[in-house]
Scaffold this motif. Structure first.
Motif, PDB file in Angstrom:
ATOM      1  N   MET A   1       0.849  -1.192   0.000  1.00 36.81           N
ATOM      2  CA  MET A   1       0.000   0.000   0.000  1.00 36.81           C
ATOM      3  C   MET A   1       0.888   1.246   0.000  1.00 36.81           C
ATOM      4  O   MET A   1       1.804   1.356   0.803  1.00 36.81           O
ATOM      5  CB  MET A   1      -0.889   0.000   1.256  1.00 36.81           C
ATOM      6  CG  MET A   1      -1.954   1.083   1.278  1.00 36.81           C
ATOM      7  SD  MET A   1      -2.834   1.135   2.868  1.00 36.81           S
ATOM      8  CE  MET A   1      -3.513  -0.511   2.956  1.00 36.81           C
ATOM      9  N   LYS A   2       0.633   2.151  -0.909  1.00 40.99           N
ATOM     10  CA  LYS A   2       1.476   3.342  -0.981  1.00 40.99           C
ATOM     11  C   LYS A   2       1.211   4.247   0.212  1.00 40.99           C
ATOM     12  O   LYS A   2       0.150   4.212   0.838  1.00 40.99           O
ATOM     13  CB  LYS A   2       1.242   4.090  -2.291  1.00 40.99           C
ATOM     14  CG  LYS A   2      -0.118   4.748  -2.422  1.00 40.99           C
ATOM     15  CD  LYS A   2      -0.220   5.475  -3.759  1.00 40.99           C
ATOM     16  CE  LYS A   2      -1.565   6.175  -3.889  1.00 40.99           C
ATOM     17  NZ  LYS A   2      -1.725   6.858  -5.175  1.00 40.99           N
ATOM     18  N   GLU A   3       2.186   5.065   0.523  1.00 44.65           N
ATOM     19  CA  GLU A   3       2.084   5.951   1.677  1.00 44.65           C
ATOM     20  C   GLU A   3       1.191   7.146   1.364  1.00 44.65           C
ATOM     21  O   GLU A   3       1.066   7.576   0.218  1.00 44.65           O
ATOM     22  CB  GLU A   3       3.483   6.433   2.081  1.00 44.65           C
ATOM     23  CG  GLU A   3       4.390   5.327   2.594  1.00 44.65           C
ATOM     24  CD  GLU A   3       3.851   4.656   3.838  1.00 44.65           C
ATOM     25  OE1 GLU A   3       3.398   5.376   4.756  1.00 44.65           O
ATOM     26  OE2 GLU A   3       3.844   3.419   3.890  1.00 44.65           O
ATOM     27  N   LEU A   4       0.599   7.715   2.409  1.00 47.90           N
ATOM     28  CA  LEU A   4      -0.187   8.943   2.280  1.00 47.90           C
ATOM     29  C   LEU A   4       0.746  10.139   2.301  1.00 47.90           C
ATOM     30  O   LEU A   4       1.728  10.154   3.053  1.00 47.90           O
ATOM     31  CB  LEU A   4      -1.175   9.061   3.447  1.00 47.90           C
ATOM     32  CG  LEU A   4      -2.257   7.996   3.562  1.00 47.90           C
ATOM     33  CD1 LEU A   4      -2.875   8.026   4.954  1.00 47.90           C
ATOM     34  CD2 LEU A   4      -3.328   8.219   2.522  1.00 47.90           C
ATOM     35  N   ASN A   5       0.444  11.153   1.484  1.00 51.14           N
ATOM     36  CA  ASN A   5       1.213  12.386   1.641  1.00 51.14           C
ATOM     37  C   ASN A   5       0.632  13.181   2.805  1.00 51.14           C
ATOM     38  O   ASN A   5      -0.361  12.781   3.427  1.00 51.14           O
ATOM     39  CB  ASN A   5       1.241  13.200   0.334  1.00 51.14           C
ATOM     40  CG  ASN A   5      -0.141  13.674  -0.105  1.00 51.14           C
ATOM     41  OD1 ASN A   5      -0.988  14.028   0.710  1.00 51.14           O
ATOM     42  ND2 ASN A   5      -0.371  13.677  -1.417  1.00 51.14           N
TER      43      ASN A   5
ATOM     44  N   TYR B   1      -8.557   7.340  -3.637  1.00 47.80           N
ATOM     45  CA  TYR B   1      -7.654   6.661  -2.704  1.00 47.80           C
ATOM     46  C   TYR B   1      -7.782   7.260  -1.308  1.00 47.80           C
ATOM     47  O   TYR B   1      -7.879   6.531  -0.310  1.00 47.80           O
ATOM     48  CB  TYR B   1      -6.224   6.788  -3.222  1.00 47.80           C
ATOM     49  CG  TYR B   1      -5.141   6.347  -2.272  1.00 47.80           C
ATOM     50  CD1 TYR B   1      -4.963   4.998  -1.988  1.00 47.80           C
ATOM     51  CD2 TYR B   1      -4.296   7.271  -1.677  1.00 47.80           C
ATOM     52  CE1 TYR B   1      -3.949   4.587  -1.127  1.00 47.80           C
ATOM     53  CE2 TYR B   1      -3.283   6.869  -0.823  1.00 47.80           C
ATOM     54  CZ  TYR B   1      -3.119   5.518  -0.545  1.00 47.80           C
ATOM     55  OH  TYR B   1      -2.132   5.112   0.320  1.00 47.80           O
ATOM     56  N   SER B   2      -7.847   8.598  -1.233  1.00 50.82           N
ATOM     57  CA  SER B   2      -7.941   9.277   0.059  1.00 50.82           C
ATOM     58  C   SER B   2      -9.261   8.956   0.774  1.00 50.82           C
ATOM     59  O   SER B   2      -9.283   8.724   1.982  1.00 50.82           O
ATOM     60  CB  SER B   2      -7.812  10.792  -0.128  1.00 50.82           C
ATOM     61  OG  SER B   2      -6.591  11.132  -0.737  1.00 50.82           O
TER      62      SER B   2
ATOM     63  N   ASN C   1     -12.635  -2.302   0.314  1.00 52.06           N
ATOM     64  CA  ASN C   1     -12.422  -3.721   0.630  1.00 52.06           C
ATOM     65  C   ASN C   1     -10.937  -4.054   0.694  1.00 52.06           C
ATOM     66  O   ASN C   1     -10.521  -4.929   1.449  1.00 52.06           O
ATOM     67  CB  ASN C   1     -13.095  -4.603  -0.424  1.00 52.06           C
ATOM     68  CG  ASN C   1     -14.603  -4.569  -0.325  1.00 52.06           C
ATOM     69  OD1 ASN C   1     -15.149  -4.271   0.733  1.00 52.06           O
ATOM     70  ND2 ASN C   1     -15.288  -4.865  -1.418  1.00 52.06           N
ATOM     71  N   ARG C   2     -10.145  -3.323  -0.097  1.00 50.50           N
ATOM     72  CA  ARG C   2      -8.705  -3.561  -0.115  1.00 50.50           C
ATOM     73  C   ARG C   2      -8.038  -3.048   1.167  1.00 50.50           C
ATOM     74  O   ARG C   2      -7.102  -3.660   1.683  1.00 50.50           O
ATOM     75  CB  ARG C   2      -8.102  -2.849  -1.333  1.00 50.50           C
ATOM     76  CG  ARG C   2      -6.718  -3.341  -1.731  1.00 50.50           C
ATOM     77  CD  ARG C   2      -6.206  -2.540  -2.908  1.00 50.50           C
ATOM     78  NE  ARG C   2      -7.141  -2.521  -4.030  1.00 50.50           N
ATOM     79  CZ  ARG C   2      -7.075  -1.648  -5.023  1.00 50.50           C
ATOM     80  NH1 ARG C   2      -6.121  -0.718  -5.029  1.00 50.50           N
ATOM     81  NH2 ARG C   2      -7.952  -1.690  -6.003  1.00 50.50           N
ATOM     82  N   TYR C   3      -8.530  -1.915   1.681  1.00 50.48           N
ATOM     83  CA  TYR C   3      -7.866  -1.275   2.817  1.00 50.48           C
ATOM     84  C   TYR C   3      -8.498  -1.606   4.169  1.00 50.48           C
ATOM     85  O   TYR C   3      -7.835  -1.538   5.198  1.00 50.48           O
ATOM     86  CB  TYR C   3      -7.849   0.248   2.628  1.00 50.48           C
ATOM     87  CG  TYR C   3      -7.246   0.685   1.321  1.00 50.48           C
ATOM     88  CD1 TYR C   3      -6.098   0.072   0.820  1.00 50.48           C
ATOM     89  CD2 TYR C   3      -7.818   1.709   0.569  1.00 50.48           C
ATOM     90  CE1 TYR C   3      -5.551   0.455  -0.394  1.00 50.48           C
ATOM     91  CE2 TYR C   3      -7.269   2.104  -0.648  1.00 50.48           C
ATOM     92  CZ  TYR C   3      -6.141   1.471  -1.125  1.00 50.48           C
ATOM     93  OH  TYR C   3      -5.592   1.853  -2.324  1.00 50.48           O
TER      94      TYR C   3
END
Length: 536
Positions: free
Chosen positions: A1-5, A31-32, A68-70
């Motif tokens: 999972m990519k990081e949040l800015n 995404y957010s 569902n992914r997160y």
């Protein structure tokens, strides 16, 4: 999972208070939103107390998939859907019975019965939609009242009724629990009735409102949406915190710079520059063709260059290479449906596969009512109680259906995989032409700019950038026309072509693009070569 800015993290972890998330194109708003919902659930918020409103069914499907992914547990209780789906759900709960929703064709039939004149019926239908969307009930309402009376007698609801009546029933609904969070995507495209409905829901429950959108992407004024609602949000919610997403992960630098150079000419906006995170790019190509009739051939040639041929084997081999392109990486965008006709002919001639967004729902307007009628009859004639609980995939495997309806059946299965059949009929009535996009199809996408909203492609061609066309002379709103082109331009990730013809006056918007981000080219086409050879 990519990081949040940093901005995304602030949005996700703010659990108290209202938020206005100003999210530019390609900044990761879906995404957010998904990460915020996952964060809330992981920190003890009851999933059934979260409402997340999307603009289209297509967007709802994507958001559900990401949630569902997160969030691995308890996420099915979160409401994710369009505002019309929410209205339908609340009306059904209030009435305690099945609700019958009619589509535009059925609305037109009712008005034709009242007026005995099809042309006038079409005009009055637009007027009725405007009255309901903008809540202008003080206009001469004789026909409106006759139309509404007919609906009530037949126990029917149209699209706009789903918002108006849900708003009327809100206070009298027996709520099982408090709605803690109301998250609204594409907030800039709300009309007055929708905004009033959401505000009433928020006030009733003391909910936290998360308004997500971008004034620069407000393009549905013709449907009654009002960008002023977005710009005036702080007036109604003075304690609302503004969080800005400016880091664009989609477009290369030149596309981002050209797009921002265009949109900054608008006055009705919240300045929100888009900062490209991707380096390495070719300039935006402003293409001048000798004649508009050459547009399709030019686009076909450019696609063939990048694919490396159009045989099936070559396409497979090309995709296996790092950085290779497939047909689905290309899109051709146009302002009006008429523009798509000549382009369609060029693609048919070339053999390149293509899909036209909305074609399945519009080319044969009787197909959707026929599918709905087929489902109703099957449930009524067979064991409707047990069949009604089936999901679309199993239902259509068990029950035969007319073969020419297969494309719509596939659309229903893809968009509503977990909707029981006894609820699917109303879902189909709420379909929008924008929902008719198949992301799994390896084909070039041909579509109006409006329907491209929310999509992205490696290479985008925008055609007919001629004065009077883009901007459309009949629009009357130059800023919305500029926003529309901005939306189209920001669908492109790697390459963008803006095409106009020498035999027409170029769009004034082309003169607003920063010279440093564009390259002007005038290719010589075969037809032009022949004309020169014979001194024509």
């Amino acid at each position: 999972m990519k990081e949040l800015n940093e901005s995304q993290e602030r949005f996700c972890k703010k659990v108290c208070g209202h938020i206005l998330l100003v999210a530019g194109p390609g900044t990761g708003k879906t995404y957010s939103i998904a990460r915020k919902i996952a964060y809330l659930i992981e920190n003890g918020v009851d999933p059934s107390s979260i409402i997340s409103i999307t603009f289209t069914n297509r967007a709802a499907s994507e958001l559900k998939e990401r949630i569902n992914r997160y969030a691995k547990e308890k996420n099915s209780a979160v409401f994710v859907g369009t505002i019309h789906k929410l209205g339908l759900k609340l009306i059904k709960e209030y009435l305690g019975e099945e609700v019958h929703v009619i589509d535009r064709d059925h609305q037109l039939e009712i008005l034709k019965d009242i007026l005995k004149d099809e042309r006038r019926a079409r005009m009055e239908l637009k007027k009725i939609q405007r009255i309901k969307n903008c809540m202008i009930f003080n206009e001469d309402g004789t026909i409106y009242e006759a139309y509404q009376k007919s609906l009530r007698e037949k126990k029917l609801f149209d699209f706009e009724d789903l918002i108006l009546f849900a708003g009327l029933f809100l206070e009298n609904l027996e709520w099982k629990n408090r709605i803690e969070y109301v998250i609204v995507d594409e907030f800039q495209d709300l009309n007055r009735a929708q905004y009033d409905f959401i505000s009433k829901l928020v006030r009733l429950h003391g909910s936290f409102l998360c308004a997500v959108g971008d004034a620069d992407q407000s393009i549905y004024g013709f449907r009654g949406s009002d960008v002023k609602i977005f710009l005036d949000l702080l007036r109604d919610y003075p304690d609302c915190e503004i969080i800005r997403l400016t880091e664009n992960y989609r477009c290369v630098k030149t596309i981002a710079e050209a797009s921002y150079g265009l949109i900054r000419n608008n006055k009705m906006r919240l300045d929100n520059p888009i900062i490209a995170k991707r380096e390495g790019s070719s300039p935006v190509k402003v293409v001048t063709l000798p004649h508009s009739s050459m547009t399709g051939d030019f686009i076909v040639k450019e696609i063939e260059k990048r694919i490396g041929g159009i045989s099936h084997l070559r396409v497979i081999n090309r995709r296996e290479k790092k950085g290779g392109l497939s047909f689905s990486d290309f899109a051709v965008l146009f302002r009006t449906h008429h523009d798509g006709l000549s382009l369609k002919r060029s693609f048919e001639k070339s053999g390149i596969p293509y899909q036209i967004i909305g074609e399945r729902l519009e080319e044969n307007s009787s197909s959707l009512p026929r599918l709905i009628g087929y489902i109703k009859n099957t449930l009524r004639e067979k064991d409707g109680e047990s069949l009604g609980r089936l999901y679309p995939k199993e239902f259509f495997e068990r029950c035969s259906f007319p073969i020419d309806l297969a494309p719509l059946v596939e659309l229903a299965k893809r968009l509503f995989p977990l909707t029981p059949m006894d609820e699917l009929v109303n879902e189909l009535c709420l379909l929008d032409a924008s929902d008719d996009f198949d992301p799994s199809s390896d084909s070039v996408t041909l579509t109006t700019i409006h329907r491209a909203k929310g999509l992205e492609f490696s290479c985008v061609f925008i055609v007919a950038l001629d004065d009077g066309h883009i901007p459309l002379s009949s629009s009357g709103d130059i800023e919305e026309e500029r926003r529309l082109l901005y939306v189209g331009m920001t669908r492109a990730k790697d390459e963008l072509f803006l095409i106009h013809s020498q035999n027409r006056t170029p769009s004034p918007f082309l003169g607003e693009l920063p010279p440093s981000a564009i390259e002007r080219i005038s290719p010589i086409m075969k037809k032009e070569k022949k004309m020169r050879l014979f001194n024509i």
